[in-house]
Design a protein around this motif. Structure first.
Motif, PDB file in Angstrom:
ATOM      1  N   ASN A   1      -6.673  14.115   8.880  1.00 44.63           N
ATOM      2  CA  ASN A   1      -6.973  12.866   8.159  1.00 44.63           C
ATOM      3  C   ASN A   1      -6.763  11.643   9.050  1.00 44.63           C
ATOM      4  O   ASN A   1      -6.407  10.568   8.568  1.00 44.63           O
ATOM      5  N   ARG A   2      -6.969  11.822  10.326  1.00 42.33           N
ATOM      6  CA  ARG A   2      -6.717  10.735  11.282  1.00 42.33           C
ATOM      7  C   ARG A   2      -7.498   9.472  10.931  1.00 42.33           C
ATOM      8  O   ARG A   2      -6.994   8.360  11.048  1.00 42.33           O
ATOM      9  N   ASP A   3      -8.732   9.680  10.467  1.00 43.71           N
ATOM     10  CA  ASP A   3      -9.572   8.522  10.146  1.00 43.71           C
ATOM     11  C   ASP A   3      -8.924   7.647   9.084  1.00 43.71           C
ATOM     12  O   ASP A   3      -9.085   6.427   9.071  1.00 43.71           O
ATOM     13  N   TYR A   4      -8.218   8.310   8.199  1.00 44.67           N
ATOM     14  CA  TYR A   4      -7.540   7.613   7.123  1.00 44.67           C
ATOM     15  C   TYR A   4      -6.487   6.649   7.701  1.00 44.67           C
ATOM     16  O   TYR A   4      -6.389   5.491   7.315  1.00 44.67           O
TER      17      TYR A   4
ATOM     18  N   VAL B   1      -5.909   1.771  17.487  1.00 40.05           N
ATOM     19  CA  VAL B   1      -6.509   0.520  16.986  1.00 40.05           C
ATOM     20  C   VAL B   1      -6.073  -0.685  17.822  1.00 40.05           C
ATOM     21  O   VAL B   1      -6.311  -1.830  17.465  1.00 40.05           O
TER      22      VAL B   1
ATOM     23  N   LYS C   1      -6.314  -0.539  10.923  1.00 35.89           N
ATOM     24  CA  LYS C   1      -7.332  -1.358  11.583  1.00 35.89           C
ATOM     25  C   LYS C   1      -7.020  -2.857  11.421  1.00 35.89           C
ATOM     26  O   LYS C   1      -6.604  -3.297  10.353  1.00 35.89           O
TER      27      LYS C   1
ATOM     28  N   ALA D   1      -2.406   6.671  15.954  1.00 31.78           N
ATOM     29  CA  ALA D   1      -3.466   5.870  15.325  1.00 31.78           C
ATOM     30  C   ALA D   1      -3.263   4.387  15.628  1.00 31.78           C
ATOM     31  O   ALA D   1      -4.221   3.659  15.891  1.00 31.78           O
TER      32      ALA D   1
ATOM     33  N   LEU E   1      -6.420   5.528  10.782  1.00 31.97           N
ATOM     34  CA  LEU E   1      -7.090   4.505  11.596  1.00 31.97           C
ATOM     35  C   LEU E   1      -7.560   3.356  10.696  1.00 31.97           C
ATOM     36  O   LEU E   1      -7.394   2.183  11.023  1.00 31.97           O
ATOM     37  N   LYS E   2      -8.108   3.737   9.541  1.00 29.57           N
ATOM     38  CA  LYS E   2      -8.597   2.735   8.593  1.00 29.57           C
ATOM     39  C   LYS E   2      -7.427   1.890   8.069  1.00 29.57           C
ATOM     40  O   LYS E   2      -7.517   0.669   7.960  1.00 29.57           O
ATOM     41  N   MET E   3      -6.328   2.577   7.787  1.00 24.05           N
ATOM     42  CA  MET E   3      -5.150   1.897   7.235  1.00 24.05           C
ATOM     43  C   MET E   3      -4.601   0.843   8.221  1.00 24.05           C
ATOM     44  O   MET E   3      -4.118  -0.202   7.826  1.00 24.05           O
TER      45      MET E   3
ATOM     46  N   GLN F   1       0.859  -1.183   0.000  1.00 21.93           N
ATOM     47  CA  GLN F   1       0.000   0.000   0.000  1.00 21.93           C
ATOM     48  C   GLN F   1       0.898   1.236   0.000  1.00 21.93           C
ATOM     49  O   GLN F   1       1.911   1.278   0.702  1.00 21.93           O
TER      50      GLN F   1
END
Ligand SMILES: Nc1nc2c(ncn2[C@@H]2O[C@H](COP(=O)(O)OP(=O)(O)OP(=O)(O)O)[C@@H](O)[C@H]2O)c(=O)[nH]1
Ligand SMILES: [Mg+2]
Length: 329
Positions: free
Chosen positions: A81-84, A120, A90, A116, A86-88, A56
């Protein structure tokens, strides 16, 4: 104490390279066939990223200004862009963040990715190099500050100090040689760590590994026990050694231990990871002697995680030993 059953679920390890230095390390790990973890490249340099080979790749826009200004802008953007992130991350059990501190990208983004990773619930490890003190003052100040921030955010910070390497290599060593050795140490350290963390899992090491045996010298699966140690919080240093000849394992271990002890903090280690890597033609003679050596050199109380990695190829009679010594702060 041998042959732990592989758990039904593989340990999910993500290794995130951030900035040029961090990504060069990741790229070399991929080239060397170190399989098992999921690799992620994160940088602002789009052209450089296009040459990288992680599973990635993430890019952030490049800004202009002084390194400190650029870092501030980038940190802010990353926060938004923290959510980004976190998603990466998870689903990871372990996240290893690799960066060469002192630049703007690695130094500013590593702590945010670390945050992050902790969120998770992953065991969060920083694996970083610190710049030479004769480098630019800005970079040094940035690196010192980031070491302090990272120590707060990650569970365990593995550090390679370029100054210590320079001392070891002598006055004639040029920065490129120092960086090369630093990168190699990080690679061998991360390899030792992931081998120990994934004991029993078949494709945890290099693609050419025939067999990896890990012992933790207690009844528990060493991966669980090592994770506990890493999670308690520590600063860790790496030592590497290679040797050939009659007493090669002992000589390589001695060299790795001496190398690691150049970092004074490792003299009171709470845990030690000791990884022997040998070709299929070599025999491992006396594990107990290796353990005794490590305990005597670091601390009699230190917990030892021992991994014996047999590569499915001839190593020309050479044996490599990598030691990681972790000390609680
Ligand atoms: N380990 C390692 N360190 C390097 C290498 N090249 C430079 N460095 C050191 O790493 C520090 C950070 O450099 P980079 O990784 O290029 O910085 P960056 O995070 O990409 O940020 P920029 O400043 O925007 O390039 C430098 O100050 C050098 O001390 C390398 O090949 N390997
Ligand atoms: Mg860069």
């Amino acid at each position: 104490m041998f042959g732990y059953k592989a758990s039904s679920r593989k340990t999910n390890i993500k290794i995130v390279g951030i900035g040029s230095g961090g990504n060069l390390v990741i790229n070399q790990m991929i080239s060397q066939g170190i399989k098992g973890p999921q690799y992620i490249n994160l940088d602002t340099n789009y052209h450089f990223l296009s040459l990288c080979r992680a599973h990635q790749k993430l890019t952030m826009s490049q800004n202009s200004g002084s390194p400190i200004e650029i870092s501030q802008i980038m940190e802010e953007a990353a926060r938004n862009n923290r959510d980004y992130f976190l998603k990466m991350l998870k689903g990871s059990d372990v996240v290893i963040i690799v960066a060469a501190l002192g630049g703007s990208v690695g130094s500013s983004l590593a702590p945010i990715v670390a945050e992050a990773a902790v969120e998770v619930n992953a065991v969060t490890i920083g694996a970083v190099t610190k710049p030479l003190t004769f480098g630019l003052k800005d970079r040094l100040i940035m690196a010192e500050k980031r070491v302090a921030v990272l120590k707060e955010r990650v569970h365990t910070l593995i550090m390679v100090q370029n100054d210590v390497l320079q001392e070891k290599m002598g006055r004639t060593a040029v920065p490129a040689d120092i960086f090369r050795l630093g990168d190699e140490m990080l690679i061998r350290g991360i390899q030792a760590l992931i081998t120990t963390l994934t004991c029993g899992e078949i494709n945890s090491g290099r693609s050419s590994i025939a067999f990896t045996e890990v012992r933790s010298f207690s009844g528990n699966p060493c991966s669980t026990e090592l994770k506990d140690f890493l999670k308690k919080g520590s600063t860790a240093f790496i030592g590497t050694g290679s040797a050939s000849g009659k007493r090669k394992t002992i000589e390589a271990a001695k060299a790795a231990i001496i190398h690691c002890l150049t970092e004074k903090q490792s003299r009171e280690a709470d845990y030690i990871i000791l990884n022997v890597t040998r070709g299929k033609e070599s025999w491992l003679l006396d594990v107990n002697l290796l353990l005794k050596m490590a305990k005597k050199a670091f601390s009699e109380e230190a917990k030892i995680f021992f991994a014996d990695t047999i590569l499915n190829r001839d190593m020309g009679g050479e044996v490599n030993v990598t030691v990681i010594a972790g000390t609680r702060e």
